[in-house]
Enzyme design. Structure first.
Site, PDB file in Angstrom:
ATOM      1  N   HIS A 138       0.843  -1.194   0.000  1.00 40.62           N
ATOM      2  CA  HIS A 138       0.000   0.000   0.000  1.00 40.62           C
ATOM      3  C   HIS A 138       0.879   1.244   0.000  1.00 40.62           C
ATOM      4  O   HIS A 138       2.080   1.179   0.263  1.00 40.62           O
ATOM      5  CB  HIS A 138      -0.919   0.042   1.227  1.00 40.62           C
ATOM      6  CG  HIS A 138      -2.123  -0.827   1.106  1.00 40.62           C
ATOM      7  ND1 HIS A 138      -2.136  -2.140   1.493  1.00 40.62           N
ATOM      8  CD2 HIS A 138      -3.368  -0.565   0.630  1.00 40.62           C
ATOM      9  CE1 HIS A 138      -3.338  -2.652   1.271  1.00 40.62           C
ATOM     10  NE2 HIS A 138      -4.105  -1.716   0.754  1.00 40.62           N
ATOM     11  N   LYS A 142      -0.705   5.166   4.314  1.00 42.05           N
ATOM     12  CA  LYS A 142      -1.712   4.310   4.956  1.00 42.05           C
ATOM     13  C   LYS A 142      -1.396   4.162   6.438  1.00 42.05           C
ATOM     14  O   LYS A 142      -0.252   3.905   6.818  1.00 42.05           O
ATOM     15  CB  LYS A 142      -1.759   2.946   4.283  1.00 42.05           C
ATOM     16  CG  LYS A 142      -2.881   2.062   4.797  1.00 42.05           C
ATOM     17  CD  LYS A 142      -3.101   0.861   3.906  1.00 42.05           C
ATOM     18  CE  LYS A 142      -4.209  -0.035   4.448  1.00 42.05           C
ATOM     19  NZ  LYS A 142      -5.490   0.668   4.559  1.00 42.05           N
TER      20      LYS A 142
END
Length: 254
Positions: A138, A142
């Site tokens: 990710h 995040k």
């Protein structure tokens, strides 16, 4: 239907775009963004909202759920990091008589991935020559690691493969035990989301992979879930919704 978008970050902005494309009326709720219509869920109590969509942060979500129950309003929760209190929240939701649906990832593609992984795990369970692994990537902004989606995938694997009973998301600086599943997380750059499940033997490797091209898939799924939840009562997971759609004579197309 009128929705309340709670949390005007990257996901909130994408949900706003999807709602606008579908001509769905919406209001914005965020304590920090000056363009928001309201600073809090409580302030929006007179806005005649049918369904809230909450993509905030783990530190705020429990209090937000309590407010939705007090307001007797349905809610779609995409915020993760609160699942240890799931039983408590279910009792609260049912007592309030509202509609509630939550998921670690509302993307239709990811939920198809969950179904594929579940079926693949049931097959691999019959073949001890294959070991199992997973990893996810990710963007560097995040806030949680592992992601809620990674946790959901890992849970599907251990629930359907008898020889795996423990998941390790942290660094493993030792030889894994036979019953342990290692699921790694990487955070870098602007990656919107990649999840891989692998089954490895001495002679080959089988991989199942989902790559999100943007957050629009998750946003579209969240709005779709709000439409599905509108007018309903009860505590639902995305799996409940998917089961209803898959068992209907014709699955609606987005």
């Amino acid at each position: 239907m009128k929705i309340g978008i709670v949390g005007y970050g990257q996901m909130g902005k994408m949900i706003e775009s999807v709602a606008a494309d579908k001509s769905i009326e919406y209001i914005l709720i965020d304590p920090f963004d000056k363009s928001a219509d309201y600073k809090s869920v409580e302030e929006s109590k007179d806005a005649e909202i049918d369904v809230y969509i909450d993509f905030t942060v783990p530190a705020a979500i429990i209090d937000n759920i309590k407010k939705y129950c007090e307001l007797k309003k349905n809610v779609v929760v995409g915020t993760t990091g609160w699942y240890e209190k799931c039983d408590e929240m279910e009792k609260m939701v049912n007592k309030a008589g509202i509609g509630f649906i939550y998921s670690s990832n509302f993307s239709l593609g990811v939920n198809i991935l969950f179904k594929i992984v579940e079926e693949a795990a049931k097959v691999i369970d019959k073949f001890d020559d294959y070991d199992i692994f997973g990893y996810e990537l990710h963007h560097r902004k995040k806030m949680d690691s592992p992601s809620g989606t990674a946790r959901s995938i890992a849970e599907i694997l251990v629930n359907n493969i008898q020889r795996k009973s423990i998941v390790h998301f942290e660094i493993m600086d030792r030889k894994p035990e036979a019953n342990e599943l290692h699921f790694a997380s990487i955070r870098a750059g602007a990656i919107p989301g990649t999840h891989v499940v692998g089954f490895d033997s001495e002679v080959d490797t089988i991989e199942i992979k989902h790559v999100a091209r943007s957050r629009k898939g998750m946003a579209s799924g969240a709005v779709f879930a709000a439409e599905w939840l509108n007018g309903k009562k009860g505590f639902y997971t995305k799996e409940d919704m998917m089961s209803e759609l898959l068992n209907s004579p014709q699955t609606p197309q987005k």
